[in-house]
Design an enzyme around this catalytic site. Structure first.
Site, PDB file in Angstrom:
ATOM      1  N   LYS A  65      80.244  57.801  61.139  1.00  0.00           N
ATOM      2  CA  LYS A  65      79.108  57.785  60.473  1.00  0.00           C
ATOM      3  C   LYS A  65      79.432  57.781  58.720  1.00  0.00           C
ATOM      4  CE  LYS A  65      74.637  60.341  59.683  1.00  0.00           C
ATOM      5  NZ  LYS A  65      74.792  60.564  58.327  1.00  0.00           N
TER       6      LYS A  65
ATOM      7  N   TYR B  24      76.100  47.749  60.540  1.00  0.00           N
ATOM      8  CA  TYR B  24      76.263  48.321  61.959  1.00  0.00           C
ATOM      9  C   TYR B  24      75.100  47.882  62.841  1.00  0.00           C
ATOM     10  CZ  TYR B  24      73.337  51.970  59.501  1.00  0.00           C
ATOM     11  OH  TYR B  24      72.319  52.302  58.707  1.00  0.00           O
TER      12      TYR B  24
ATOM     13  N   GLU C 282      75.128  50.373  55.830  1.00  0.00           N
ATOM     14  CA  GLU C 282      75.466  51.496  54.803  1.00  0.00           C
ATOM     15  C   GLU C 282      75.994  50.868  53.555  1.00  0.00           C
ATOM     16  OE1 GLU C 282      74.292  54.184  56.119  1.00  0.00           O
ATOM     17  OE2 GLU C 282      74.811  55.836  54.894  1.00  0.00           O
TER      18      GLU C 282
ATOM     19  N   ASP D 182      79.134  58.026  54.861  1.00  0.00           N
ATOM     20  CA  ASP D 182      78.435  58.832  54.061  1.00  0.00           C
ATOM     21  C   ASP D 182      77.917  57.953  52.764  1.00  0.00           C
ATOM     22  OD1 ASP D 182      76.946  60.839  53.173  1.00  0.00           O
ATOM     23  OD2 ASP D 182      78.639  62.157  52.776  1.00  0.00           O
TER      24      ASP D 182
ATOM     25  N   TYR E 120      89.863  29.357  42.261  1.00  0.00           N
ATOM     26  CA  TYR E 120      88.773  29.878  42.756  1.00  0.00           C
ATOM     27  C   TYR E 120      87.943  30.169  41.281  1.00  0.00           C
ATOM     28  CZ  TYR E 120      85.447  33.504  44.115  1.00  0.00           C
ATOM     29  OH  TYR E 120      84.116  34.394  44.405  1.00  0.00           O
ATOM     30  N   ASP E 121      88.692  30.752  40.282  1.00  0.00           N
ATOM     31  CA  ASP E 121      88.002  30.748  39.231  1.00  0.00           C
ATOM     32  C   ASP E 121      87.431  29.642  38.556  1.00  0.00           C
ATOM     33  OD1 ASP E 121      88.529  33.539  39.167  1.00  0.00           O
ATOM     34  OD2 ASP E 121      90.137  33.409  38.025  1.00  0.00           O
TER      35      ASP E 121
ATOM     36  N   LYS F 258      76.182  55.259  70.359  1.00  0.00           N
ATOM     37  CA  LYS F 258      75.381  54.568  70.537  1.00  0.00           C
ATOM     38  C   LYS F 258      75.494  53.985  71.848  1.00  0.00           C
ATOM     39  CE  LYS F 258      75.367  53.140  65.597  1.00  0.00           C
ATOM     40  NZ  LYS F 258      75.298  52.225  64.889  1.00  0.00           N
TER      41      LYS F 258
ATOM     42  N   CYS G 266      53.234  86.703  49.426  1.00  0.00           N
ATOM     43  CA  CYS G 266      52.443  87.495  48.179  1.00  0.00           C
ATOM     44  C   CYS G 266      51.174  87.262  48.625  1.00  0.00           C
ATOM     45  CB  CYS G 266      52.560  86.316  46.990  1.00  0.00           C
ATOM     46  SG  CYS G 266      51.584  86.299  45.804  1.00  0.00           S
TER      47      CYS G 266
ATOM     48  N   LYS H 152      78.081  65.528  64.045  1.00  0.00           N
ATOM     49  CA  LYS H 152      78.609  65.785  62.665  1.00  0.00           C
ATOM     50  C   LYS H 152      79.751  66.714  62.629  1.00  0.00           C
ATOM     51  CE  LYS H 152      75.263  64.559  60.042  1.00  0.00           C
ATOM     52  NZ  LYS H 152      74.621  65.267  59.162  1.00  0.00           N
TER      53      LYS H 152
ATOM     54  N   CYS I 242      53.259  86.595  40.336  1.00  0.00           N
ATOM     55  CA  CYS I 242      51.774  87.118  39.811  1.00  0.00           C
ATOM     56  C   CYS I 242      51.816  88.488  39.952  1.00  0.00           C
ATOM     57  CB  CYS I 242      50.998  86.372  40.639  1.00  0.00           C
ATOM     58  SG  CYS I 242      50.719  86.865  42.155  1.00  0.00           S
TER      59      CYS I 242
ATOM     60  N   CYS J  34      47.835  82.993  42.597  1.00  0.00           N
ATOM     61  CA  CYS J  34      49.295  83.065  42.553  1.00  0.00           C
ATOM     62  C   CYS J  34      49.524  81.749  41.851  1.00  0.00           C
ATOM     63  CB  CYS J  34      49.959  83.503  43.547  1.00  0.00           C
ATOM     64  SG  CYS J  34      51.871  83.499  43.252  1.00  0.00           S
TER      65      CYS J  34
ATOM     66  N   CYS K 191      55.086  90.379  44.216  1.00  0.00           N
ATOM     67  CA  CYS K 191      55.545  88.870  43.884  1.00  0.00           C
ATOM     68  C   CYS K 191      55.938  88.928  42.377  1.00  0.00           C
ATOM     69  CB  CYS K 191      54.157  88.066  44.070  1.00  0.00           C
ATOM     70  SG  CYS K 191      54.391  86.516  43.437  1.00  0.00           S
TER      71      CYS K 191
ATOM     72  N   SER L   1      66.037  57.254  61.443  1.00  0.00           N
ATOM     73  CA  SER L   1      66.952  58.041  61.148  1.00  0.00           C
ATOM     74  C   SER L   1      67.500  58.693  62.568  1.00  0.00           C
ATOM     75  CB  SER L   1      66.953  59.113  60.139  1.00  0.00           C
ATOM     76  OG  SER L   1      65.759  59.908  60.589  1.00  0.00           O
ATOM     77  N   LEU L   2      68.836  59.369  62.373  1.00  0.00           N
ATOM     78  CA  LEU L   2      69.685  59.762  63.548  1.00  0.00           C
ATOM     79  C   LEU L   2      69.254  61.068  63.800  1.00  0.00           C
ATOM     80  CD1 LEU L   2      72.995  57.837  63.514  1.00  0.00           C
ATOM     81  CD2 LEU L   2      71.012  57.239  65.119  1.00  0.00           C
TER      82      LEU L   2
ATOM     83  N   ASP M   6      93.758  32.077  43.145  1.00  0.00           N
ATOM     84  CA  ASP M   6      92.804  32.699  42.272  1.00  0.00           C
ATOM     85  C   ASP M   6      92.344  31.865  41.170  1.00  0.00           C
ATOM     86  OD1 ASP M   6      93.194  34.870  43.714  1.00  0.00           O
ATOM     87  OD2 ASP M   6      93.792  36.264  42.238  1.00  0.00           O
TER      88      ASP M   6
ATOM     89  N   GLU N 153      81.220  54.978  66.537  1.00  0.00           N
ATOM     90  CA  GLU N 153      81.556  54.516  65.232  1.00  0.00           C
ATOM     91  C   GLU N 153      81.522  55.718  64.266  1.00  0.00           C
ATOM     92  OE1 GLU N 153      78.347  51.783  64.088  1.00  0.00           O
ATOM     93  OE2 GLU N 153      78.447  50.835  66.137  1.00  0.00           O
TER      94      GLU N 153
END
Ligand code: IVH
Length: 699
Positions: free
Chosen positions: A129, A239, A187, A131, A47-48, A304, A440, A328, A425, A446, A422, A93-94, A44, A127
């Site tokens: 998913k 991915y 992601e 989030d 590296y530094d 996939k 309404c 899901k 209104c 309205c 309503c 999107s899926l 380290d 794979e």
């Protein structure tokens, strides 16, 4: 020359430049060993020392700082705002699957589309998913040059500065066979423990907490100051990637993940090749059982088609690819109490009941409201104020009320009485025969409806005017500054003559007013599909709006055709119904919208203030089919109907369901019926599948 111990203050600019290039490569190499392979070769401290030397040289020669400099990892050059970036390939999107049946349907659809025999295996890559939020990273000659959010799928925001601070976004790629021009998709996410510590720190600092790791990641990525992003522990899973044709050696999704990993990206280890539905379901249950023990949130499994050539043939429907699906996990549930039931009025006047809940945490998110859909639903479930209820939340959707616990009900409890007027209104709210919604009746006056329509008009997939959000619309409406959509575009002119100009009102200043007017000006030219969507026609979402734009191509044609389609015996009505994705119900709402003089007025007022160019259908492949209208009928010998249609559309052709005088070609297969006959009668060119394929040209 390589690294030197030469004193920094004695370096010539040439030496400095050379050494900075060297340091960038070297540090990227050690980053890869450390973060991806977990087998560091230097200490380290060493590296530094490299990082410090790089920083010292840059401090003396600030102009020589490279765009791939390791010092940018800590966040540099605060962005003035986010520039927009157009995606070369749309970020799709899926589609979701919620049950094993949905998965079976998905696999069968693929088999049908590709015309595979029933017993042929469709190999899938499964794979998790993740989030988080998707991002696109561009590499030129192996160097990170641009990073963008998904945005609306066609256009995202430039978040390069922020992505540079993410440790597992490599600045320089490693290994061989790196395509010269490379776009990575993946992601961005935050781990659960990091999310909890971040929230703790925020509470201590008196800042609001994030609702969940995903929101925390999204908030961090959209920080204007990359120094703040640098302090947020973000991660990235890659991915997918795109490269120029011929620059991609990989044949399968599995190969893709391996290439990505070799180049220095983190890819999921929780992946599995599945040969059939049983294997897919087994993997799904395995992941579901370890879900709670993972360091990060996943909300399902993505399947996939592993073979990339098949993926390519399958293409996309609208905004979702046919080759992949997100299966899901079941929604999470919780018990709470209904504190109140409010009635909201939407843009089409529908009264929607909403349960106000005692706050409860479901799947890491605090839930305070749940939809009750409509009055029948309340009656069916007998939901009352004060009831104990069970709610569930799945992904992004609004929490739902599952059931009440009548045994916990107080004796004084009374059924909920749905209002007949309503709440905004006061006009009568009525139900039409056969409809569940109560509306309404005062459409034009309205205020709730007017405000909701305006909010929709400026929303993200519509006019998307920066700095004109829902709150502003509400205030401007109350102040009578904006009452109709056209008012937005006359705001500046009126403001100039106003005795109480905006810049002198609370919450506004010179700069913010100027920004608002500029943002409005930028939208004076608007694409036809956005315009149609913005109108807020019942049932017409962004996908249908695009479909209409693609088919009718100009506002004038659309208006003419919708006016003619009032007559259900007209060609225009038939043509509308022939569009795939438009049923009789939606078609009625559409022509109904164009029947209202008030709506026509709004469109005319807007047309006078805006430029709406004709919709250009981008053919991805040029061919003689471009601009032609085609009808397929009967079953073709080799192509499935869906694939034939996709081929035609990729070449800029319009595929319709009925033969009219505007049809250019009718492609006829086995057992073709009345359409082939109609084509002969109208003298339209008839093609066999072979002739159609020949006309298509390559590939
Ligand atoms: S493939 C068509 N794979 O899920 C888009 N997506 O709507 C191709 N996601 O926007 C997506 N993990 O942000 C893919 N392993 C994974 C994923 C994944 C998360 C996200 C992605 C996409 C959303 C689906």
């Amino acid at each position: 020359m390589s690294l030197s111990t030469y004193p920094v203050d004695q370096l010539t600019p040439d030496q400095a430049a050379e050494e900075l290039a060297c340091l960038a490569n070297l540090i990227a190499h050690h980053d890869y060993l450390y973060h991806q392979l977990a087998t560091p070769e230097i200490s380290d401290a060493d590296y530094d020392a490299l990082v410090l030397r790089n920083r010292a040289i840059e401090a003396r020669f600030p102009d020589l700082r490279r765009s791939d400099s390791p010092s940018l990892r800590v966040g540099a050059a605060p962005a003035a705002g986010f520039k927009k970036v157009r995606h070369h390939k749309p970020m799709l999107s899926l589609d979701n699957a919620f049950s094993p049946e949905d998965v079976t349907d998905f696999l069968n659809r693929i088999r049908r589309f590709l015309q595979l025999p029933e017993d042929q295996a469709v190999e899938m890559m499964a794979e998790p998913k993740i989030d988080g939020l998707s991002a696109s990273l561009h590499y030129q000659d192996g160097r990170f040059v641009l990073g963008a959010t998904r945005g609306d799928g066609s256009e995202g925001e430039d978040i390069t500065h922020n992505l540079r601070t993410v440790k597992d976004v490599p600045l320089i790629l490693q290994g061989e066979h790196i395509p010269q021009s490379l776009e990575i998709r993946g992601e961005v996410y935050m781990r659960r423990d990091d999310f909890l510590s971040l929230n703790k720190a925020r509470t201590a600092a008196g800042e609001p907490e994030f609702a969940n790791p995903r929101n925390a990641a999204a908030g961090s990525v959209r920080q204007l100051d990359p120094k703040i992003t640098a302090k947020r522990p973000l991660h990235f899973f890659a991915y997918a990637y795109h490269a120029l044709p011929g620059d991609r050696k990989d044949q399968t999704q599995g190969d893709i993940l391996e290439s990505l990993n070799r180049w220095g990206f983190s890819v999921t280890r929780l992946r599995q090749i599945c040969q059939n539905e049983d294997e897919v379901m087994t993997f799904y249950h395995q992941l579901e059982s370890i879900r709670a023990d993972l360091d990060y949130d996943i909300d399902g499994v993505v399947y996939k088609v592993n073979n990339l050539e098949w993926q390519n043939r399958l293409g996309a429907v609208g905004r979702t690819p046919r080759h992949s699906i997100a299966h899901k996990f079941a929604a999470e549930k919780a018990e709470t109490i209904v504190e109140d039931i409010l009635i909201q009025v939407g843009r089409t006047g529908v009264l929607t009941p909403v349960a106000i809940l005692k706050p409860v945490t479901v799947g890491g998110v605090v839930v305070q409201r749940a939809t009750l859909h409509n009055e029948d639903e309340i009656a069916r479930k007998d939901v009352r104020i004060g009831d104990h209820i069970e709610i569930q939340r799945a992904g992004d959707v609004i929490p739902q009320v599952l059931r009440v616990f009548p045994e916990k009900r107080l004796p004084a409890s009374r059924p909920f009485v749905f209002p007949g007027s309503c709440p905004v209104c006061g006009s009568a709210a009525v139900r039409t025969e056969g409809e569940v919604a109560r509306r309404c009746t005062d459409g034009l006056v309205c205020p709730a409806q007017a405000v909701e329509r305006l909010k929709h008009f400026v929303s993200r997939q519509a006019f998307d005017i920066e700095g004109l959000g829902e709150k502003h619309i509400e205030t401007f409406y109350q102040e009578k500054l904006i009452r109709t959509p056209a008012d937005i575009f006359t705001l500046e002119t009126r403001d100039r003559q106003s005795l109480t100009p905006l810049r002198n009102t609370e919450g506004w200043g010179e700069q913010s007013t100027r920004n608002l007017f500029q943002a409005i000006d930028q939208r004076r030219t608007i694409s036809l599909d956005r315009f149609i969507y913005a109108l807020g026609i019942p049932q017409v979402g962004a996908v249908t709006a695009k479909l209409l734009a693609r088919h009718y191509r100009s506002l004038t044609t659309l208006t003419q055709q919708m006016t003619q389609a009032q007559d259900q015996n007209s060609e225009a009505w038939k043509e509308l119904l022939a569009l795939e994705g438009i049923g009789a119900n939606m078609a009625s709402d559409l022509v109904g919208f164009f029947r209202q003089p008030h709506n026509i007025e709004i469109m005319e007022a807007l047309s006078a203030l805006l430029t709406i160019p004709d919709f250009i259908v981008e053919a991805t492949i040029s061919s003689p089919l471009s601009g032609k209208t085609i009808v397929f009928t009967g079953s073709l010998p080799t192509l499935s109907r869906a694939e034939a249609k996709a081929h035609a559309e990729r070449r800029g052709a319009k595929v319709t369901g009925s033969v009219t005088s505007k049809t250019d070609y009718v492609v006829v297969g086995k057992d073709a019926g009345s359409k082939a006959k109609a084509a002969r009668e109208l003298g339209i060119t008839i093609l066999s599948e072979n002739e159609f394929v020949a006309l298509m040209g390559k590939p």
